[in-house]
Design a protein around this motif. Structure first.
Motif: not given
Length: 306
Positions: A57-59, A34, A54-55, A99-100, A61-62, A51
Motif C-alpha cells: 500500500v505504501t509503495a 519501491e 502494508e508495504r 486504499e490506493t 501510494l508513492k 506487514d
C-alpha cells in the motif's frame, strides 16, 4: 502527447514506468522502484501477511503521487506471482483498490511470460534471435523459447528466489551441500524445460532485469540503477567470476560489493545458482542482459495495437 504508467507489483518490488506513447515509438520518461517483499514469512503458505500488504500500500501510494506529477492519462497496474498464488488475493485486491484507487490486474503466468517477451522484443528491435529468455522473480521464474519474433514455447514456474529462501534456510556463507540442494530442487522443478530444450536446443540466454541487472552491475562496478541497458552481453568468464565470488561470500561481504543492490543481498545467491544450472544444462555459451521486461512489454503491446 499521451502518457501512460505501468505498475508491476511483484513479490519483492513494486516497479513504476511512465512513458510517452504518442507519437510512437514510446519514450520512457520515468522509472521508479519501491521494495515491498510481500512474500516475507508467508510465500511458502501462499499467504499475503499484514506487514507485506502494508508495504505494498505504501509503495503504491508513492507511485500514485509520481503518476499525478507526470499527468498520466492511463494506468496499467499489474500484479504477478505473490498475489496470483495467494489464498487471500481477493481481499488483498479489494484493500488495494480502497486504499490506493488502483484496480489490480492479477495476470496469469502465461500472460506474464508473454509481456516479458514483448519487453525483450522492444530491447532487441523485434528480433532477439533463437534464444532462451529467463526472468527471475521473487515468486516465479518465466522461461520463453523463441526463434526471432516467434515464440516456440513459454511457461511460468513457481520457483522464484523468495520461495527458495523461504524453503531453504541458508548458512552464511552458503555451504556446498545447501548449494547442491537448491540446484537439485531447481533441476527437478524445471523438468518440462529440459524436455523442451532437448527437442529444440539453443545456445543463447537472454536474462531480463532483476538478478541479471545485479550481475552486470557487479561486472561493470557501477551503482545499481544508474546505467541503462536495453541489452548487454555477459561474457562467460565474467559470469563465472561473479558466480564463484557470490557463492563464497557472506551477507556482510555482499553488502560491500560494488554493484550490489541491497534488495538482492540475500536472493542473489539462489538466483545465480539457477543461472549456472540453466547455462550448464542447456549448453549456453552466450548470455545477454536486458533492463526490459514486463513493463516494457506493455509498451510493446500498446504499439502493436495502436
Amino acid at each position: 502527447m499521451s502518457r501512460v504508467a505501468v505498475i508491476d507489483l511483484g513479490t519483492n518490488t513494486c516497479n513504476l514506468l511512465i512513458a510517452e506513447t504518442s507519437p510512437l515509438p514510446a519514450r520512457i520518461v520515468h522509472q521508479g522502484k519501491e521494495v515491498v517483499k510481500m512474500g516475507r514469512g508467508g510465500i511458502g503458505k501462499n499467504l499475503l501477511l499484514p506487514d507485506g500488504i502494508e508495504r505494498a500500500v505504501t509503495a503504491l501510494l508513492k507511485h500514485r503521487e509520481t503518476i499525478h506529477l507526470f499527468q498520466v492519462e492511463k494506468v496499467y497496474a499489474l500484479a504477478t506471482s505473490a498475489v496470483r498464488e495467494a489464498s487471500n488475493r481477493e481481499d488483498f485486491c479489494k484493500q488495494i483498490e480502497i486504499e490506493t484507487g488502483f484496480k489490480l490486474d492479477v495476470i496469469s503466468g502465461e500472460r506474464e511470460a508473454a509481456l516479458i517477451f514483448g519487453g525483450v522484443m522492444l530491447a532487441f528491435n523485434n528480433n532477439p534471435g533463437k534464444a532462451l529468455i529467463l526472468d527471475i522473480g521473487g515468486g516465479s521464474n518465466e522461461f520463453i523459447l523463441c526463434d526471432g519474433p516467434r515464440v516456440i514455447w513459454k511457461e511460468s514456474f513457481p520457483l522464484g528466489v523468495a520461495r527458495i529462501i523461504d524453503r531453504f534456510p541458508l548458512s552464511d556463507p552458503i555451504t556446498m551441500a545447501e548449494s547442491e540442494a537448491i540446484r537439485s530442487y531447481f533441476d527437478k522443478g524445471l523438468s518440462r524445460l529440459w524436455a523442451v530444450l532437448a527437442e529444440c536446443p539453443v545456445n543463447c540466454l537472454i536474462g531480463c532485469s532483476g538478478a541479471f541487472d545485479t550481475v552486470v552491475d557487479m561486472i561493470d562496478e557501477t551503482v545499481p540503477g544508474t546505467k541503462q541497458r536495453p541489452q548487454q552481453e555477459i561474457y562467460l568468464s565474467d559470469f563465472e567470476r561473479v558466480y564463484k565470488q557470490l557463492l563464497a561470500s557472506t551477507i556482510e561481504e555482499r553488502t560491500q560489493m560494488k554493484g550490489m543492490e541491497s534488495l538482492r543481498v540475500e536472493m542473489i545467491v539462489p538466483a545465480v545458482i539457477l543461472i549456472e544450472l540453466v547455462r550448464e544444462k542447456a549448453g549456453i555459451y552466450r548470455i545477454y542482459q536486458t533492463d526490459y521486461a514486463l513493463r516494457e512489454g506493455v509498451l510493446h503491446e500498446l504499439a502493436e495495437f495502436d
